[in-house]
Design an enzyme around this catalytic site. Structure first.
Site, mmCIF file in Angstrom:
data_model
loop_
_atom_site.group_PDB
_atom_site.id
_atom_site.type_symbol
_atom_site.label_atom_id
_atom_site.label_comp_id
_atom_site.label_asym_id
_atom_site.label_seq_id
_atom_site.Cartn_x
_atom_site.Cartn_y
_atom_site.Cartn_z
ATOM 1 N N GLY A 287 -23.184 -1.197 -4.955
ATOM 2 C CA GLY A 287 -23.606 0.182 -4.759
ATOM 3 C C GLY A 287 -23.642 0.819 -6.122
ATOM 4 O O GLY A 287 -22.594 1.048 -6.727
ATOM 5 N N HIS A 288 -24.835 1.018 -6.654
ATOM 6 C CA HIS A 288 -24.979 1.541 -8.010
ATOM 7 C C HIS A 288 -25.591 2.937 -7.947
ATOM 8 O O HIS A 288 -26.687 3.121 -7.420
ATOM 9 C CB HIS A 288 -25.876 0.620 -8.846
ATOM 10 C CG HIS A 288 -25.304 -0.755 -9.028
ATOM 11 N ND1 HIS A 288 -25.993 -1.784 -9.605
ATOM 12 C CD2 HIS A 288 -24.091 -1.261 -8.716
ATOM 13 C CE1 HIS A 288 -25.228 -2.859 -9.631
ATOM 14 N NE2 HIS A 288 -24.072 -2.574 -9.092
ATOM 15 N N LYS B 98 -21.990 0.901 -13.741
ATOM 16 C CA LYS B 98 -23.031 -0.011 -14.246
ATOM 17 C C LYS B 98 -24.428 0.564 -14.012
ATOM 18 O O LYS B 98 -25.311 0.425 -14.838
ATOM 19 C CB LYS B 98 -22.929 -1.381 -13.551
ATOM 20 C CG LYS B 98 -21.617 -2.097 -13.814
ATOM 21 C CD LYS B 98 -21.516 -3.401 -13.053
ATOM 22 C CE LYS B 98 -21.417 -3.215 -11.549
ATOM 23 N NZ LYS B 98 -20.185 -2.579 -11.084
ATOM 24 N N GLN C 127 -20.834 -5.942 -8.992
ATOM 25 C CA GLN C 127 -19.387 -6.144 -8.908
ATOM 26 C C GLN C 127 -18.723 -6.090 -10.294
ATOM 27 O O GLN C 127 -19.155 -5.316 -11.116
ATOM 28 C CB GLN C 127 -19.056 -7.461 -8.183
ATOM 29 C CG GLN C 127 -19.443 -7.455 -6.709
ATOM 30 C CD GLN C 127 -20.934 -7.646 -6.469
ATOM 31 O OE1 GLN C 127 -21.525 -8.598 -6.955
ATOM 32 N NE2 GLN C 127 -21.550 -6.757 -5.728
ATOM 33 N N ASP D 255 -17.746 -0.868 -9.696
ATOM 34 C CA ASP D 255 -17.871 0.586 -9.652
ATOM 35 C C ASP D 255 -17.487 1.260 -10.965
ATOM 36 O O ASP D 255 -16.985 2.388 -10.978
ATOM 37 C CB ASP D 255 -17.038 1.184 -8.493
ATOM 38 C CG ASP D 255 -17.430 0.590 -7.159
ATOM 39 O OD1 ASP D 255 -18.640 0.331 -6.977
ATOM 40 O OD2 ASP D 255 -16.547 0.393 -6.312
HETATM 41 P P1 GDP Z 1 -21.468 0.862 -10.290
HETATM 42 O O1 GDP Z 1 -21.300 0.159 -8.995
HETATM 43 O O2 GDP Z 1 -20.762 0.190 -11.425
HETATM 44 O O3 GDP Z 1 -22.896 1.169 -10.633
HETATM 45 O O4 GDP Z 1 -20.732 2.279 -10.133
HETATM 46 P P2 GDP Z 1 -20.833 3.265 -8.853
HETATM 47 O O5 GDP Z 1 -22.149 3.937 -8.898
HETATM 48 O O6 GDP Z 1 -20.432 2.577 -7.624
HETATM 49 O O7 GDP Z 1 -19.674 4.272 -9.181
HETATM 50 C C1 GDP Z 1 -19.629 4.991 -10.378
HETATM 51 C C2 GDP Z 1 -19.642 6.508 -10.040
HETATM 52 O O8 GDP Z 1 -19.307 7.230 -11.202
HETATM 53 C C3 GDP Z 1 -20.989 7.024 -9.616
HETATM 54 O O9 GDP Z 1 -20.791 8.071 -8.706
HETATM 55 C C4 GDP Z 1 -21.593 7.559 -10.912
HETATM 56 O O10 GDP Z 1 -22.543 8.597 -10.701
HETATM 57 C C5 GDP Z 1 -20.378 8.102 -11.587
HETATM 58 N N1 GDP Z 1 -20.377 8.067 -13.055
HETATM 59 C C6 GDP Z 1 -20.856 7.109 -13.888
HETATM 60 N N2 GDP Z 1 -20.542 7.398 -15.166
HETATM 61 C C7 GDP Z 1 -19.842 8.563 -15.124
HETATM 62 C C8 GDP Z 1 -19.189 9.370 -16.134
HETATM 63 O O11 GDP Z 1 -19.191 9.061 -17.313
HETATM 64 N N3 GDP Z 1 -18.539 10.484 -15.684
HETATM 65 C C9 GDP Z 1 -18.502 10.852 -14.373
HETATM 66 N N4 GDP Z 1 -17.825 11.961 -14.036
HETATM 67 N N5 GDP Z 1 -19.086 10.111 -13.414
HETATM 68 C C10 GDP Z 1 -19.728 8.981 -13.790
HETATM 69 P P1 IMO Z 2 -20.612 -2.745 -7.392
HETATM 70 O O1 IMO Z 2 -21.764 -3.553 -7.891
HETATM 71 C C1 IMO Z 2 -16.577 -2.743 -5.731
HETATM 72 C C2 IMO Z 2 -15.553 -6.089 -3.101
HETATM 73 C C3 IMO Z 2 -15.336 -5.802 -1.629
HETATM 74 C C4 IMO Z 2 -14.302 -6.859 -1.293
HETATM 75 C C5 IMO Z 2 -14.766 -8.050 -2.133
HETATM 76 C C6 IMO Z 2 -15.598 -9.071 -1.369
HETATM 77 O O2 IMO Z 2 -20.994 -1.451 -6.774
HETATM 78 O O3 IMO Z 2 -19.575 -2.610 -8.461
HETATM 79 P P2 IMO Z 2 -18.107 -9.079 -0.483
HETATM 80 O O4 IMO Z 2 -18.796 -8.194 0.500
HETATM 81 O O5 IMO Z 2 -18.726 -9.080 -1.853
HETATM 82 O O6 IMO Z 2 -17.872 -10.474 0.020
HETATM 83 O O7 IMO Z 2 -16.634 -8.437 -0.642
HETATM 84 O O8 IMO Z 2 -15.536 -7.514 -3.199
HETATM 85 N N1 IMO Z 2 -16.855 -5.640 -3.625
HETATM 86 C C7 IMO Z 2 -16.997 -4.576 -4.444
HETATM 87 N N2 IMO Z 2 -16.095 -3.685 -4.892
HETATM 88 N N3 IMO Z 2 -17.857 -2.670 -6.128
HETATM 89 C C8 IMO Z 2 -18.771 -3.565 -5.704
HETATM 90 O O9 IMO Z 2 -20.032 -3.617 -6.176
HETATM 91 C C9 IMO Z 2 -18.367 -4.565 -4.785
HETATM 92 N N4 IMO Z 2 -19.000 -5.585 -4.152
HETATM 93 C C10 IMO Z 2 -18.060 -6.239 -3.470
HETATM 94 O O10 IMO Z 2 -14.838 -4.497 -1.436
HETATM 95 O O11 IMO Z 2 -13.036 -6.473 -1.772
HETATM 96 MG MG MG Z 3 -20.628 0.516 -7.074
#
Ligand code: GDP
Ligand code: IMO
Ligand code: MG
Length: 427
Positions: free
Chosen positions: A40-41, A16, A223, A13
């Site tokens: 979850g991206h 990415k 991840q 999170d």
């Molecule tokens: P990922 O799993 O690595 O793709 O990240 P997620 O999407 O799960 O979580 C990142 C969150 O931060 C999302 O809600 C993005 O829209 C948000 N985000 C990404 N870059 C930035 C940033 O530079 N500033 C802010 N405020 N939000 C960001």
């Molecule tokens: P992105 O790509 C954050 C965590 C789960 C749990 C552990 C194992 O959005 O960064 P799993 O279902 O993979 O066997 O769970 O890994 N986990 C994540 N945490 N971001 C993710 O993906 C994750 N995918 C799995 O919460 O602790």
């Molecule tokens: Mg994510």
């Protein structure tokens, strides 16, 4: 031109999705190489927000071919619902390629994930419940179902039988659940075969030929480094290799092809699920980071655990991934703190430790050693260049760069595509 890997440098999170989408316009292929719909991206394009789980974030860039590599685990029902969701919003998904060697997340893998977690009780991992671990376990145990198996009914039936043989014993005798019928699973899986067929390809060949033709290939990790099955905080990890080496095995390209490895690094730290987290905050600062940063899981809707930046982890990510660059995200979230603590080392049993301890018991005891950096109060969300940032924000970035061991080549100051400061070009 080269292959680039873009991966999470912390516990996932990090942003990415946004970073991949940003580069997606300039690359020819975006490849997921591990994980599945546990990811979850989030991608924000103008006023549109997309949450992608299984599909590579490059799917939103019209010129780019999205690829699901052999190292990914694919839940077909999730795949089709994600595709139709995008189609309804006008996104063309017809270029998608899926490796015939990718493994399928079957309904029984999802069941096993859920019952195992329930059984673990207090000791649970806090998985996403999407069947990820059990599907990779079947792959390693050589009873997995691959995408290509959907095109040979007799083989598919034999494989499902083999997989369910032991699982049904376990489900009925140990977990007190109903047995899962082979026929039902086979029928469900065969039902996906025709719909899946146009996407199935020899992606290893496609990607290597693309690289031979000087195309640009971006590997998008799911991840993060600390969730890696080998290099993360085992057992509180996911069941694949998000680290850079995973791009080679999970896509079938040699390490000599990869010229750049970009670590996505949040300006503070978050984690979802169980496991150690030295800089975790349980006070109002943690609440504030969660609120301002919108730190709620995209996949499970769980609140993310929040804490200060941990430079020990960032250094570790640089080492195990051979990072060439960082993309620092969410710097804007830190606006408003008078002072910002940054963890520079740990104290473990009274001793100062500079690097991540290999012993999990030690890591569980690690207490952060903080250095205080001066904060800033100016809105930075409109900053376009490094010099637009207030002096203290510049100093914060420079300090993180020094501690983390690789140059910070881009900075996120908001969720949108254009809310990014580019320092060194990635391409
Ligand atoms: P990922 O799993 O690595 O793709 O990240 P997620 O999407 O799960 O979580 C990142 C969150 O931060 C999302 O809600 C993005 O829209 C948000 N985000 C990404 N870059 C930035 C940033 O530079 N500033 C802010 N405020 N939000 C960001
Ligand atoms: P992105 O790509 C954050 C965590 C789960 C749990 C552990 C194992 O959005 O960064 P799993 O279902 O993979 O066997 O769970 O890994 N986990 C994540 N945490 N971001 C993710 O993906 C994750 N995918 C799995 O919460 O602790
Ligand atoms: Mg994510």
């Amino acid at each position: 031109m080269p292959a680039l890997v873009l991966l999470g440098a912390q516990w996932g999170d990090e942003g990415k999705g946004k970073a991949t989408d940003l580069l997606g316009g300039s690359v020819d292929y975006v490849v997921r190489y591990q994980g599945g719909n546990n990811a979850g991206h989030t991608v924000v394009v103008g006023d549109q927000k997309y949450a992608l789980h299984l599909l590579p974030s490059g799917i939103l860039s019209p010129g780019c071919t999205p690829v699901i590599g052999n190292g990914v685990v694919v839940d077909p029902s999730v795949l089709f619902s994600e595709l139709s969701g995008l189609n309804e919003r006008g996104v063309d998904t017809s270029k998608l390629l899926i490796s015939g060697n990718a493994h399928i997340i079957t309904p029984y893998n999802v069941t096993v994930d859920k019952v195992t977690e329930r059984f673990l009780g207090k000791r649970k991992i806090g998985t996403t419940g999407r069947g990820i671990g059990p599907t990779y376990a079947d792959k390693i145990n050589r009873v997995g179902i691959r995408v290509q198996d959907l095109y040979d009914e007799s083989i598919l039936t034999q494989k499902v039988e083999a997989a369910l043989d032991v699982k049904n014993q376990m489900l009925t005798k140990f977990y007190n659940r109903r047995a899962i019928a082979v026929d039902q699973v086979v029928e469900e899986l065969l039902g996906y075969a025709d719909k899946l067929a146009p996407y199935v390809a020899d992606t290893v060949l496609v990607l290597n030929q693309a690289l031979d033709d000087d195309k640009v290939v971006l590997f998008e990790g799911g991840q993060g480094t600390l969730l890696d099955i080998d290099h993360g905080t085992y057992p509180f990890v996911t069941s694949s290799n998000p680290t850079a080496g995973g791009a080679c095995t999970g896509a079938g390209v040699g390490p000599t092809r990869i010229s750049r490895v970009i670590g996505i690094l949040k300006a503070y730290t978050t984690r979802v699920g169980a496991g150690p987290f030295p800089t975790e905050l349980f006070d109002e600062d943690g609440e504030a980071l969660r609120r301002i940063g919108g730190e709620r899981g995209v996949t499970t809707g769980r609140d993310r655990r929040c804490g200060w930046f941990d430079a020990v982890i960032a250094r570790y990510a640089t080492r195990v991934n051979g990072l060439t660059d960082f993309f620092l995200t969410k710097l804007d979230v830190l606006t408003g703190w008078e002072q910002i603590p940054v963890c520079v080392a740990y104290e473990i049993d009274g001793k100062r430790v500079e690097e991540l301890p290999y012993s999990q018991s030690d890591f569980h005891h690690a207490k952060p050693v903080y250095e205080m950096l001066p904060g800033w109060s100016e809105d930075i969300s409109k900053a376009k260049t490094f010099s637009d940032l207030p002096k203290n924000a510049q100093a914060y970035v420079k300090a993180l760069e020094e501690m983390s061991g690789a140059p910070i080549s881009a900075i996120g100051v908001g969720p949108g595509r254009d809310e990014t400061i580019e320092i060194n070009s990635f391409l």
